[in-house]
Motif scaffolding. Structure first.
Motif, PDB file in Angstrom:
ATOM      1  N   ILE A  85       0.858  -1.186   0.000  1.00 33.21           N
ATOM      2  CA  ILE A  85       0.000   0.000   0.000  1.00 33.21           C
ATOM      3  C   ILE A  85       0.893   1.235   0.000  1.00 33.21           C
ATOM      4  O   ILE A  85       1.294   1.734   1.065  1.00 33.21           O
ATOM      5  CB  ILE A  85      -0.954   0.037   1.212  1.00 33.21           C
ATOM      6  N   PRO A  86       1.239   1.749  -1.188  1.00 32.54           N
ATOM      7  CA  PRO A  86       2.095   2.930  -1.258  1.00 32.54           C
ATOM      8  C   PRO A  86       1.483   4.098  -0.473  1.00 32.54           C
ATOM      9  O   PRO A  86       0.284   4.348  -0.549  1.00 32.54           O
ATOM     10  CB  PRO A  86       2.147   3.249  -2.753  1.00 32.54           C
ATOM     11  N   GLY A  87       2.305   4.758   0.308  1.00 30.87           N
ATOM     12  CA  GLY A  87       1.842   5.898   1.090  1.00 30.87           C
ATOM     13  C   GLY A  87       1.427   5.565   2.503  1.00 30.87           C
ATOM     14  O   GLY A  87       1.173   6.451   3.305  1.00 30.87           O
ATOM     15  N   LEU A  88       1.350   4.286   2.837  1.00 27.17           N
ATOM     16  CA  LEU A  88       0.957   3.933   4.192  1.00 27.17           C
ATOM     17  C   LEU A  88       2.159   4.073   5.117  1.00 27.17           C
ATOM     18  O   LEU A  88       3.125   3.328   5.029  1.00 27.17           O
ATOM     19  CB  LEU A  88       0.415   2.504   4.268  1.00 27.17           C
ATOM     20  N   VAL A  89       2.076   5.066   5.976  1.00 28.56           N
ATOM     21  CA  VAL A  89       3.083   5.301   7.011  1.00 28.56           C
ATOM     22  C   VAL A  89       2.311   5.685   8.266  1.00 28.56           C
ATOM     23  O   VAL A  89       1.462   6.577   8.227  1.00 28.56           O
ATOM     24  CB  VAL A  89       4.056   6.440   6.627  1.00 28.56           C
ATOM     25  N   ALA A  90       2.573   4.990   9.356  1.00 27.93           N
ATOM     26  CA  ALA A  90       1.878   5.271  10.617  1.00 27.93           C
ATOM     27  C   ALA A  90       2.887   5.249  11.754  1.00 27.93           C
ATOM     28  O   ALA A  90       3.762   4.391  11.792  1.00 27.93           O
ATOM     29  CB  ALA A  90       0.795   4.229  10.867  1.00 27.93           C
ATOM     30  N   GLN A  91       2.744   6.203  12.653  1.00 30.05           N
ATOM     31  CA  GLN A  91       3.636   6.267  13.809  1.00 30.05           C
ATOM     32  C   GLN A  91       2.813   6.479  15.062  1.00 30.05           C
ATOM     33  O   GLN A  91       1.854   7.255  15.068  1.00 30.05           O
ATOM     34  CB  GLN A  91       4.626   7.426  13.642  1.00 30.05           C
ATOM     35  N   GLY A  92       3.170   5.753  16.127  1.00 30.09           N
ATOM     36  CA  GLY A  92       2.454   5.879  17.383  1.00 30.09           C
ATOM     37  C   GLY A  92       3.365   5.667  18.572  1.00 30.09           C
ATOM     38  O   GLY A  92       4.484   5.173  18.439  1.00 30.09           O
ATOM     39  N   ARG A  93       2.856   6.036  19.739  1.00 34.68           N
ATOM     40  CA  ARG A  93       3.639   5.884  20.973  1.00 34.68           C
ATOM     41  C   ARG A  93       3.744   4.433  21.411  1.00 34.68           C
ATOM     42  O   ARG A  93       4.720   4.032  22.023  1.00 34.68           O
ATOM     43  CB  ARG A  93       3.008   6.715  22.090  1.00 34.68           C
ATOM     44  N   THR A  94       2.686   3.651  21.120  1.00 35.40           N
ATOM     45  CA  THR A  94       2.682   2.233  21.489  1.00 35.40           C
ATOM     46  C   THR A  94       2.448   1.402  20.232  1.00 35.40           C
ATOM     47  O   THR A  94       1.985   1.924  19.202  1.00 35.40           O
ATOM     48  CB  THR A  94       1.566   1.920  22.499  1.00 35.40           C
TER      49      THR A  94
END
Length: 77
Positions: free
Chosen positions: A25-34
């Motif tokens: 899935i091009p463009g899928l970037v996710a960042q989280g604390r947990t």
């Protein structure tokens, strides 16, 4: 509602937060604390990217959700 399976690449960054991407899935970037937060964000981003593709008229359907799949689990003693 269709369901599909994607493989996320998740890494823990030096700052302690997590980063998830997806090669399919091009463009899928996710960042989280947990890890949990990161996976929830990644799921939402994947849905939004899929909806955007449909709005643009791209009709390629994601692969169907498999009946079974492998899930690596890290155990520590």
């Amino acid at each position: 509602m269709a369901e599909w399976l994607v493989n996320l690449q998740v890494e823990q960054l030096p700052e302690g937060c997590y980063l998830a991407t997806c090669a399919s899935i091009p463009g899928l970037v996710a960042q989280g604390r947990t890890l949990t937060e990161t996976l929830e964000i990644a799921r939402d981003v994947a849905r939004e990217l899929h909806e955007a593709r449909l709005e643009r008229g791209e009709r390629e359907a994601p692969p169907a959700l498999a009946q079974s799949f492998e899930l690596p689990v890290v155990l520590s003693a």
